[in-house]
Design an enzyme around this catalytic site. Structure first.
Site, mmCIF file in Angstrom:
data_model
loop_
_atom_site.group_PDB
_atom_site.id
_atom_site.type_symbol
_atom_site.label_atom_id
_atom_site.label_comp_id
_atom_site.label_asym_id
_atom_site.label_seq_id
_atom_site.Cartn_x
_atom_site.Cartn_y
_atom_site.Cartn_z
ATOM 1 C CB CYS A 9 31.352 -50.940 -19.096
ATOM 2 S SG CYS A 9 33.037 -51.891 -18.732
ATOM 3 N NE ARG A 25 32.340 -48.327 -15.828
ATOM 4 C CZ ARG A 25 32.055 -47.249 -16.527
ATOM 5 N NH1 ARG A 25 31.215 -46.414 -16.144
ATOM 6 N NH2 ARG A 25 32.615 -47.063 -17.421
#
Length: 146
Positions: free
Chosen positions: A78, A83
């Site tokens: 990410c 994430r």
């Protein structure tokens, strides 16, 4: 089993040594379109909900399951690594078995004071492109028949 953790240069080496491996970029479509690791495929784990707000992409695991075999080596990145770690956990729960989180992601991991502690893919001088080709999330959704 703990999810593998690699900074971008090691992740790049993993991809070079495993030609069948896939860099799964879980950033938003806009982030991906602005620049991403060459060869990456975009399936966002979070979607932009409004100004500065994000919401979980409820189709994330569904699309991934329909596009990638569960035993495929996935190198997941990410912007900084948060994430993508969450995405790895979700994929692991869904039965994926060969996952690596890219610590530092595309833009670098920062400490509480904002100092870069792990250089990202872009700042490590690794191959970057803006070309979407069939790597876009829209293309992945079509492959998944969603």
């Amino acid at each position: 089993m703990p999810i593998n953790q690699q900074p971008p240069p090691e992740a790049f080496d993993t991809l070079k040594k495993n030609p069948d491996a896939i860099y799964l970029d879980v950033r938003t479509e806009a982030e991906f379109a602005a620049g991403h690791p060459a060869g990456a495929i975009n399936v966002p784990v979070m979607l932009a909900k409004g100004a500065g707000q994000m919401q979980l992409n409820l189709e994330f695991v569904d699309v991934a399951e329909k596009v990638f075999p569960r035993d495929k080596k996935l190198v997941v990145g990410c912007l900084s690594g948060g994430r993508s770690q969450r995405a790895c956990e979700m994929l692991e729960e869904a039965g994926f078995t060969d996952l690596t989180n890219v610590v530092g992601g595309f833009g670098g991991q920062r400490d509480a004071s904002g100092q870069v502690v792990v250089k990202g893919w872009r700042d490590s001088g690794l191959p970057v492109t803006n070309d979407l080709g069939d790597a876009s999330y829209e293309s992945q959704r079509k492959k998944a028949a969603l």
